[in-house]
Design a protein around this motif. Structure first.
Motif: not given
Length: 754
Positions: A463-479
Motif C-alpha cells: 500500500v503506497g497510500l492509506y488515506r487515514t482521513e476516510v475513517p475520520f470523514l465517516l464519523r461525527d467526532r474524532f475517533p
C-alpha cells in the motif's frame, strides 16, 4: 441597479420552467431599463441558429418564428463578435436585417449582449427603444452583468425544460460533465438531498396528493417540535425578546392561512417542497418590500423558518426511499461520507454536479471502482430522481432515459470491459517488470476495507497510500486512539507482510470534517495537511500511537506526512513520532520505529527535494496536488478543469527533478497520484526512475500489462523525446501514438472511449 439585478436573478432561480425564466427576464429588464422592447434569442442546438424565444414589445406571434444564423442580422453579429453591440440607429447598420413579423421597424436604438456559458454563446439579450439614442455606459454595463449572471441559469433552465418534455415522452437526453472515474454504469438515479435552500427547489409534480399532504403536515409538526426543543434548551440563556422569536416561529407554523396556501398548491399536484418554497419566498419578498426596517429584517427570519421546514421535508423524502439494486448516486456535491451510506453491493455509479476529475470524491470513486462523472453543471439533477440513466465515465457523458439502441450499445461496452478484465487476470501473480527485466513495485492507494480484497486479487505488492482521513470523514467526532488502532490493524493485517504506508490525517482543502470546521477564503493555500496536525499535536500523537500499536508483531507499517513544505515540518513531526514511540516502549510495547516518509506536493518541496530526501526514510510524490499547485488550478473547479493537465511540461520536469534528487540522497522515491495509475503515465514514470508506483486497484492490471509489454530502454527514448516538447496536448498525442504503435491501444483508451 444592483438591487434590481439581485431581484431578477432571484426570481429566475425560482421559476418553474424555461418559458417562465424567459418571461421574467424580458418583463423585468424592460421595467428596470425603461425601454419599449426586451427580447431573448436562444441557440437551437440542432440547427445552430438563434431563435426569438421571448419578447415584450415586439409582436408575440414572432416568437419561435424568427431564426437567425450566426452573423445574420444584428443579433447574429452579437453572436459572432461575442461582445455587445450598441447602436443609436439600428436600421443604418449594414448588418441590420428586417423581419416583418416582429414589427421592429418602429425601434431605432438597439443594445444586444451575448449570453455566454462555458465559452458557448447560448443566446442574445436585446433591448430596443423607439427614439434614436445610444444607451449609456451604465445601461450597457447593467445588461452585460445581467447576461453574465443569467448564463448558467439559462443553461440549467434549458436542460430542465428539455427534461420536462422527456419526463412525459421518455425521450433520451444527453448531458456533459468531466470524466472522473472510468467505466460504464447503467442504473437508477438516487438523488442526495441538497441543502435546504428555498431558492433552489425545482418545480416538480406529485402523483399522490394525499401522501404529499401528509408529508407536509408531518414536516410542519417536526419543525414545530424542533423549535420548541431548541427554545426550551436555550431559555435560560436568552432574554425575553429573544425567547419571543421562538414563539413567533411556532406561531407562524401554526398559522392556518400559511398551511392552507401550501395545501392548495399541493392539491394542484405541486410537490410539497416546491409548494412550501413558493409560499415562503412570496412572504419573504413581501417583508423585503416593506418600508419599515424592523419588518424588512424579519425577512431573514421567515427565510430561516422556511429552510427549517424544507429540511424536514427533504429528510422525510429520503427516509422513505430505498436504494435500488443498481443505484447511481447523484448530488450537488458528493462526499466520501455520502458514498459510504449506500450499501456497496447496490452502488454502481456516481455523479456530482460540482467538482472535477481530481477532487477527493472522484479519487474515492476510482478507488472503489465506481464509474463517475463530475462537474455536470447543466444537469437538472433534482428533476430526475428515480430515472434510468447511463453514466459514461470514459467520455464524461450522462444519458437520461436511454432508449433501447443506446442501452444495447452500452451493454456491449460493459461486456467488453469484463472481457478485458478477464484477459488481464492472469497478470496478478506475475512480477511488474519490463520486457528487459527492470523491476518496478506496484502498490495501491486505499481508504476503505472494501479496497483490500480487490487490491490483493489484482496483485498489489503493498500500500503506497492509506488515506487515514476516510475513517475520520465517516464519523461525527474524532475517533478514539483505540478505534483508530482497530481500523489500522485491519489494514496492516490484511496486507501483511506487504508494506502499508499510512498517511497522517490530511484534512482541509476539499476534505472537511463536519465536527472540526475550517472556514477559510482560500482553503487549498491554507490550514491543511501537516499544518493542522502539527498545530494539534494531541491529534497527531494519538494517531501515530494508534498506528504503531496496530503494527505490533507485523512490522509492515510506514508513516507518511502530507503537505510538507519545508525541513522544519519534517523535523517537528519526527520528534513527535519519536516521543510517541518512546511512550509506547515505556508502556511495554515491543514495536520497532517505523520508517517516516514525506509527500512532495508543493513547489517548495520540489526545490528542497534533496535536503528533504536526506532527512526522510522515503519520499512519495502526490502528483494530484503538485499539479494543482504548479499550474495554479483548483482541481475541484470544473471551470478550469481543462487547464489541469498531469502531462504539462512543468509537471513532468518537476517529477524528474524530484526522483533525481531522491536518488542522489540514496532515498527510494515513489508516486501515489493519479498519473501513476494511467498506463501511459506509468511508462514515463518508470523511464524517469521511480521505484514505486501506487494507484487505485482498478488500474493496477492495466499498468502492469503496459510495463510488461515495453523495454525500459525504449521508454527512456520516449521520455527524452517528450521532455523536449512544450505543450501538454502534443505530449499526450505523442504518448497515445506510441502506445498504439506497440499494441497497447486497449490500455491507453479504455473500451468505449472515442
Amino acid at each position: 441597479m444592483l438591487g434590481s439585478l439581485r431581484s431578477i436573478v432571484q426570481e429566475v432561480n425560482t421559476a418553474r420552467d424555461l418559458p417562465a425564466v424567459l418571461d421574467i427576464i424580458v418583463r423585468r429588464v424592460r421595467e428596470v431599463m425603461h425601454t419599449r422592447v426586451c427580447s431573448v434569442y436562444l441557440r437551437d442546438k440542432q440547427s445552430g441558429n438563434y431563435v426569438l424565444m421571448a419578447t415584450r414589445g415586439l409582436n408575440q406571434n414572432a416568437v419561435g418564428q424568427v431564426h437567425l444564423a450566426p452573423g445574420e442580422g444584428l443579433v447574429g453579429n452579437v453572436v459572432t463578435r461575442e461582445e455587445p453591440i450598441n447602436l443609436e440607429q439600428a436600421e443604418a447598420h449594414p448588418a441590420y436585417h428586417y423581419f416583418p413579423a416582429t414589427g421592429e421597424e418602429r425601434f431605432s436604438a438597439f443594445l444586444g449582449t451575448p449570453i455566454i456559458h462555458h465559452r458557448t454563446v447560448l443566446g442574445v439579450l436585446v433591448v430596443q427603444q423607439a427614439e434614436k439614442r445610444r444607451f449609456d455606459e451604465g445601461e450597457e454595463a447593467f445588461l452585460v452583468t445581467l447576461s453574465a449572471q443569467l448564463a448558467g441559469v439559462i443553461a440549467h433552465a434549458e436542460a430542465t425544460g428539455a427534461l420536462a418534455t422527456i419526463g412525459q415522452q421518455r425521450r433520451e437526453a444527453k448531458f456533459d460533465g468531466i470524466a472522473a472515474s472510468p467505466g460504464v454504469a447503467i442504473g437508477r438515479v438516487h438523488i442526495v438531498a441538497p441543502q435546504a435552500n428555498l431558492a433552489t427547489v425545482p418545480y416538480s409534480c406529485c402523483m399522490d396528493v394525499d401522501a404529499e399532504l401528509e408529508l407536509f403536515h408531518q414536516a410542519l409538526a417536526n419543525a414545530r417540535e424542533e423549535i420548541r426543543a431548541v427554545g426550551e434548551r436555550l431559555k435560560d440563556d436568552l432574554n425575553r425578546e429573544e425567547r419571543a422569536l421562538f414563539d413567533a416561529y411556532i406561531s407562524m407554523l401554526d398559522d392556518s392561512s400559511l398551511a392552507v396556501e401550501v395545501c392548495d398548491r399541493i392539491r394542484q399536484q405541486v410537490s410539497a417542497p416546491r409548494a412550501w418554497a413558493e409560499v415562503m419566498l412570496e412572504h419573504v419578498r413581501r417583508f423585503e418590500a416593506m418600508s419599515d426596517s424592523y419588518f424588512r429584517d424579519r425577512a431573514a427570519d421567515v427565510r430561516d423558518l422556511g429552510a427549517r421546514v424544507l429540511m424536514h421535508l427533504r429528510q422525510q423524502q429520503q427516509s422513505q426511499r430505498d436504494y435500488s439494486e443498481n443505484t447511481i448516486l447523484i448530488g450537488e456535491e458528493l462526499t466520501a461520507a455520502v458514498l459510504a451510506e449506500v450499501p456497496r453491493e447496490k452502488l454502481i455509479g456516481a455523479v456530482s454536479v460540482k467538482g472535477s476529475a481530481n477532487s477527493h470524491v472522484a479519487i474515492i470513486a476510482r478507488a472503489m471502482g465506481l464509474p463517475a462523472v463530475m462537474g455536470a453543471q447543466d444537469l437538472p439533477y433534482e428533476t430526475i430522481d428515480g430515472a434510468d440513466i447511463v453514466v459514461d465515465g470514459y467520455r464524461g457523458e450522462l444519458h437520461v432515459h436511454p432508449g433501447a439502441e443506446l442501452r444495447r450499445r452500452y451493454d456491449s461496452i460493459v461486456a467488453e470491459e469484463r472481457e478485458l478484465a478477464r484477459n488481464l487476470d492472469h497478470l496478478a501473480s506475475l512480477p511488474a517488470e519490463t520486457a528487459d527485466g527492470h523491476r518496478v513495485r506496484l502498490w495501491v492507494n486505499t481508504g476503505l476495507m472494501a479496497d483490500v480484497v480487490r487490491s490483493l486479487e489484482r496483485g498489489a505488492e503493498g500500500v503506497g497510500l492509506y488515506r487515514t482521513e476516510v475513517p475520520f470523514l465517516l464519523r461525527d467526532r474524532f475517533p478514539s486512539e483505540e478505534e483508530q488502532r482497530e481500523i489500522y490493524r485491519e489494514q496492516l493485517q490484511a496486507f501483511a507482510p506487504r508494506p502499508v504506508t499510512m498517511r497522517t490525517l490530511d484534512i482541509g482543502g476539499d476534505k472537511a470534517l463536519a465536527y472540526f470546521p475550517i472556514e477559510e477564503t482560500n482553503p487549498f493555500l491554507g490550514w491543511r495537511g501537516i499544518r493542522v496536525t502539527l498545530d494539534h499535536p494531541e491529534i497527531f500523537l494519538a494517531q501515530v500511537r494508534a498506528m504503531m500499536k496496530a503494527s505490533l508483531g507485523l512490522d509492515n507499517l510506514r508513516i507518511m506526512l502530507p503537505m510538507i513544505s519545508g525541513l522544519g515540518e519534517l523535523e517537528t513531526a519526527r520528534k513527535l513520532l519519536e516521543r510517541a514511540h518512546g511512550e509506547l516502549v515505556e508502556e511495554g510495547y515491543d514495536i520497532a520505529m517505523p520508517p517516516l516518509g514525506i509527500m512532495i506536493e508543493v513547489p517548495s518541496a520540489v526545490y528542497q527535494a534533496r535536503e528533504l530526501a536526506a532527512h526522510a526514510d522515503f519520499i512519495s510524490v502526490g502528483s494530484n496536488d503538485l499539479t494543482q499547485y504548479l499550474l495554479a488550478v483548483d482541481r475541484n473547479n470544473s471551470r478550469v478543469a481543462s487547464i489541469y493537465h498531469a502531462l504539462h511540461p512543468a509537471v513532468l520536469r518537476a517529477l524528474q527533478e524530484v526522483v533525481d534528487a531522491g536518488h542522489a540522497a540514496n532515498t527510494k522515491v515513489g508516486i501515489c497520484g493519479e498519473l501513476a495509475g494511467d498506463p501511459g503515465g506509468a511508462l514515463l514514470l518508470v523511464a524517469m526512475g521511480y521505484d514505486v508506483l501506487s494507484m487505485n486497484a482498478t488500474n493496477l492490471p492495466r499498468v502492469k500489462a503496459a510495463l510488461r509489454a515495453v523495454r525500459k530502454a525504449d521508454t527512456e527514448k520516449l521520455l527524452q523525446q517528450i521532455m523536449g516538447m512544450h505543450c501538454p496536448e502534443q505530449i499526450e498525442e505523442t504518448l497515445r501514438a506510441y502506445m498504439k504503435r506497440i499494441g497497447l491501444k486497449a490500455l491507453l483508451q479504455p473500451v468505449g472511449g472515442q
